[in-house]
Write a protein that holds these residues in place. Structure first.
Motif, short mmCIF file in Angstrom:
data_model
loop_
_atom_site.label_atom_id
_atom_site.label_comp_id
_atom_site.label_asym_id
_atom_site.label_seq_id
_atom_site.Cartn_x
_atom_site.Cartn_y
_atom_site.Cartn_z
N GLY A 109 49.58 9.82 2.16
CA GLY A 109 48.14 10.52 1.20
C GLY A 109 46.55 10.79 1.85
O GLY A 109 46.46 10.03 1.45
N LEU A 110 47.14 11.88 2.40
CA LEU A 110 46.11 12.71 2.91
C LEU A 110 45.09 13.46 1.39
O LEU A 110 45.90 14.78 1.58
CB LEU A 110 45.72 12.92 4.07
N VAL A 111 43.94 13.68 1.37
CA VAL A 111 43.47 15.06 0.89
C VAL A 111 42.77 16.33 1.38
O VAL A 111 41.97 16.23 2.77
CB VAL A 111 42.44 14.29 -0.50
N VAL A 112 43.80 17.59 0.82
CA VAL A 112 43.36 18.73 1.72
C VAL A 112 42.53 19.45 0.57
O VAL A 112 42.84 19.70 -0.43
CB VAL A 112 44.44 19.33 2.50
N LYS A 113 41.43 20.25 1.07
CA LYS A 113 41.08 20.58 -0.08
C LYS A 113 40.07 21.96 0.64
O LYS A 113 39.41 21.84 1.76
CB LYS A 113 38.97 20.13 -0.50
N GLU A 114 39.95 23.63 -0.67
CA GLU A 114 39.62 24.23 0.17
C GLU A 114 38.01 24.35 -0.19
O GLU A 114 37.63 24.03 -0.75
CB GLU A 114 39.80 25.37 -0.57
N TYR A 115 37.39 25.28 1.07
CA TYR A 115 35.69 24.76 0.89
C TYR A 115 34.89 26.10 1.29
O TYR A 115 35.12 26.38 1.93
CB TYR A 115 35.31 23.68 1.74
N THR A 116 35.51 27.08 0.23
CA THR A 116 35.23 28.67 0.76
C THR A 116 33.70 28.92 -0.80
O THR A 116 33.49 28.40 -1.10
CB THR A 116 36.22 29.77 0.69
N GLY A 117 33.34 30.13 -0.39
CA GLY A 117 32.54 30.60 -1.02
C GLY A 117 32.63 30.63 -2.58
O GLY A 117 31.95 30.20 -2.99
N GLU A 118 33.92 30.49 -2.67
CA GLU A 118 34.77 30.16 -4.20
C GLU A 118 34.75 28.91 -4.58
O GLU A 118 34.47 28.59 -5.80
CB GLU A 118 35.86 31.42 -4.52
N MET A 119 34.82 28.15 -3.89
CA MET A 119 35.16 27.33 -3.78
C MET A 119 34.26 26.65 -3.96
O MET A 119 33.78 26.00 -2.68
CB MET A 119 36.75 26.28 -3.39
N GLN A 120 33.63 25.57 -4.54
CA GLN A 120 32.61 24.76 -4.95
C GLN A 120 32.87 23.54 -4.62
O GLN A 120 33.79 23.06 -5.82
CB GLN A 120 31.25 24.98 -5.79
N GLU A 125 33.89 14.89 -4.10
CA GLU A 125 34.92 15.69 -3.10
C GLU A 125 35.23 16.09 -2.17
O GLU A 125 36.09 15.51 -1.74
CB GLU A 125 35.16 17.06 -4.27
N VAL A 126 34.45 16.69 -1.52
CA VAL A 126 34.11 16.64 0.33
C VAL A 126 33.89 15.02 0.83
O VAL A 126 35.09 14.82 1.74
CB VAL A 126 32.54 17.41 0.44
N MET A 127 33.59 13.76 -0.21
CA MET A 127 33.64 12.20 0.63
C MET A 127 35.13 12.17 0.99
O MET A 127 35.61 11.90 1.57
CB MET A 127 32.60 11.83 0.18
N GLU A 128 36.16 12.59 -0.42
CA GLU A 128 37.11 12.09 -0.85
C GLU A 128 38.49 12.34 0.03
O GLU A 128 39.49 12.62 0.12
CB GLU A 128 37.36 12.26 -1.91
#
Length: 179
Positions: A109-120, A125-128
């Motif tokens: 149940g863990l959240v993985v997010k892309e945080y690159t130049g194109e992905m704001q 979303e950062v906190m979650e």
């Protein structure tokens, strides 16, 4: 010296919840078994130098699971305290890591997010998310703001992939974020 097969760490010896991240794997290989105790049971810094295909991704996973383990109280995971940064050398590899880790951590149940130049990402979303996959340039930008409550103050683990790129033309950025 070659490690005997019976000395390899069995995935079944990990906590039940941690085994979910290694589905389809019976045991760690030699290099993973060698660094297992430090990666999974301590928060010591590690520098892993091994060829492509040696299993560095599983070592990164062990360090991530160590952060998870330290944030479990009374059988409950405090997800808010889990903030890990994975610095991939370029956007294409960042997307690959998001897909790979996202799949392996879904069962937890863990959240993985892309945080690159194109992905704001929005602040929420950062906190979650528990794992943010970024590039050296993006990490450099997002950590320059600083101050209380900034991303840098929340992060408990930084995984830097392909650190040998220090010799590359983008090496200065990697050097800056390591420092």
């Amino acid at each position: 010296a070659q490690m005997k097969d019976e000395d390899h760490i069995k995935i079944s010896s990990l906590e039940t919840w941690a085994q979910k991240a290694f589905e389809g794997t019976k045991q760690l290989n030699t290099i993973q078994s060698t660094v297992y105790d430090t990666a999974y049971n301590t928060s010591e810094n590690l520098l892993i130098c091994a060829p492509t295909g040696a299993g560095k991704t599983n070592i990164a996973m062990l360090t991530f699971l160590q952060i998870i383990k330290t944030n479990i109280e009374n059988g409950e995971l405090n997800k808010e305290n889990v903030k890990v940064i994975y610095v991939a050398p370029m956007k294409a590899l960042a997307q690959e890591v998001v897909a790979k880790f996202g799949e392996r951590l879904k069962g937890l149940g863990l959240v993985v997010k892309e945080y690159t130049g194109e992905m704001q990402l929005t602040k929420s979303e950062v906190m979650e998310s528990q794992l943010l996959v970024t590039t050296p340039e993006k990490y450099d930008v997002i950590t320059r703001k600083g101050g209380d409550g900034s991303l840098i103050t929340l992060v408990s683990l930084i995984i830097i992939d392909e650190v040998h790129l220090l010799a590359d033309e983008r090496g200065a950025v990697i050097e800056t974020i390591v420092a």
